[in-house]
Design an enzyme around this catalytic site. Structure first.
Site, PDB file in Angstrom:
ATOM      1  N   PRO A  24      35.228  38.900  25.559  1.00  0.00           N
ATOM      2  CA  PRO A  24      34.492  37.748  26.079  1.00  0.00           C
ATOM      3  C   PRO A  24      34.370  37.758  27.592  1.00  0.00           C
ATOM      4  CG  PRO A  24      36.608  37.070  25.160  1.00  0.00           C
ATOM      5  CD  PRO A  24      36.488  38.520  24.932  1.00  0.00           C
ATOM      6  N   LYS A  42      36.238  33.443  33.213  1.00  0.00           N
ATOM      7  CA  LYS A  42      36.551  33.680  31.804  1.00  0.00           C
ATOM      8  C   LYS A  42      37.655  32.751  31.307  1.00  0.00           C
ATOM      9  CE  LYS A  42      35.634  38.489  32.921  1.00  0.00           C
ATOM     10  NZ  LYS A  42      36.240  39.837  33.014  1.00  0.00           N
ATOM     11  N   HIS A  48      47.587  38.209  12.836  1.00  0.00           N
ATOM     12  CA  HIS A  48      46.912  38.075  14.129  1.00  0.00           C
ATOM     13  C   HIS A  48      46.719  36.628  14.583  1.00  0.00           C
ATOM     14  CE1 HIS A  48      46.455  42.309  13.839  1.00  0.00           C
ATOM     15  NE2 HIS A  48      45.483  42.276  12.963  1.00  0.00           N
ATOM     16  N   ARG A  62      45.035  41.982  19.664  1.00  0.00           N
ATOM     17  CA  ARG A  62      45.813  42.767  20.633  1.00  0.00           C
ATOM     18  C   ARG A  62      46.834  41.972  21.429  1.00  0.00           C
ATOM     19  NH1 ARG A  62      41.375  47.095  22.929  1.00  0.00           N
ATOM     20  NH2 ARG A  62      40.636  47.702  20.906  1.00  0.00           N
TER      21      ARG A  62
END
Length: 273
Positions: free
Chosen positions: A2, A56, A89, A108
């Site tokens: 993103p 961001k 996750h 991640r």
DNA sequence: AAGTTCCCCTGTTAGC
DNA sequence: TGCTAACAGGGGAACT
């Protein structure tokens, strides 16, 4: 991964979905995501009152705090009507007062979230202490950019990715900005003119605004609980186009590495300075 | 001071 | 086919 437009899509969608919802409980499965002390106890009982974005960073403002999130490469929020069955996750779950769950998903585990005392000017938030003007802020303009870079020995791409200069550009848009500005990303900043900087800033705003519009269009087709990923379709001109013909000159686009980031260039159209 | 390198992670791809 | 190694990437810390 993103960048500003995707983050804008995420924050806008969440604003429409969870505004005024109150967090009644939080379940944490991977606590390295949390950067500040006593996160869970502090955020319990707080409500999502307003939503903003700088670069961001997502900023959720509650009664007492600014709740700041960075999705890094793969962070996503999902809103679920029932508690998720597949927790793989999912690292944090916010239980909302209406029975829904706001789930943070990140394969991640690079994303981060933090809670700071609420401030009026979000640039004053400690989470943003090294963050420059947002790319859509009027203070990010040609002269500002020129003054920041014209003595620098770094290359253009590195400067575009430097969030302390301007915030919101990631690897994909950096390549697109260089292409649209007809400048090779390997160009030395100190060789760029004020005119070049005008073009770079103009193209940055044009591309980011266009991508936000595209994101806004895509998001309307989302079914409500499916998730808030911020994915959108944007026509890319060079990024990921290795060995494909440049749409302007038809020469092959090359892939190289700058600042350990995969970088795509039309060496014919983009002038190296 | 400015610039570079390392590190955090794990799914995917390349190499044998 | 199945394994391991390399790779990707945003940002902050540590280093030159």
């Amino acid at each position: 991964m993103p960048e500003a437009p995707e983050v804008q899509t995420v924050i806008s969608t969440l604003a429409s979905q969870i505004k005024d919802s109150t967090i009644v409980d939080v379940t944490v499965y991977y606590d390295k995501i949390l950067e500040t002390e006593d996160f869970v106890n502090k955020i319990k009982g707080q409500s999502f009152l307003s939503f903003s974005r700088i670069g961001k960073y997502l900023i959720f403002t509650t009664e007492k705090y600014d709740f700041v999130v960075h999705l890094r490469m793969e962070g996503k929020f999902y809103i679920m009507d029932t508690f998720p069955k597949d927790l793989k996750h999912i690292h944090v779950i916010f239980h909302l007062d209406d029975g829904r769950y706001l789930c943070y998903h990140d394969t991640r585990k690079f994303g981060r979230m933090a809670l700071y005392d609420k401030v009026d000017n979000k640039y004053d938030c400690p989470a943003l202490k090294n963050v420059g003007w947002d790319v859509l802020d009027d203070r990010f303009n040609a002269m500002y950019f020129y003054n920041k870079i014209h003595k620098s020995n770094r290359n253009l791409k590195t400067a575009l990715l430097d969030q302390s200069i301007q915030a919101g550009i990631g690897n994909i848009y950096a390549d697109e900005i260089c292409f649209m500005s007809r400048l090779d990303p390997r160009s030395r900043c100190s060789r760029l003119s004020k005119k070049d900087c005008e073009k770079i800033v103009e193209m940055t705003k044009y591309i980011i605004k266009g991508a936000i519009k595209a994101g806004g269009t895509t998001i309307r087709s989302y079914t409500s609980s499916l998730g808030v990923t911020g994915l959108f379709q944007l026509q890319l001109h060079v990024h990921t186009k290795k060995d494909e013909p440049c749409e302007i000159c038809h020469n092959k686009i090359i892939k190289t590495v700058i600042a350990s980031r995969g970088t795509y260039i039309c060496t014919h159209c983009q002038k190296r300075k």
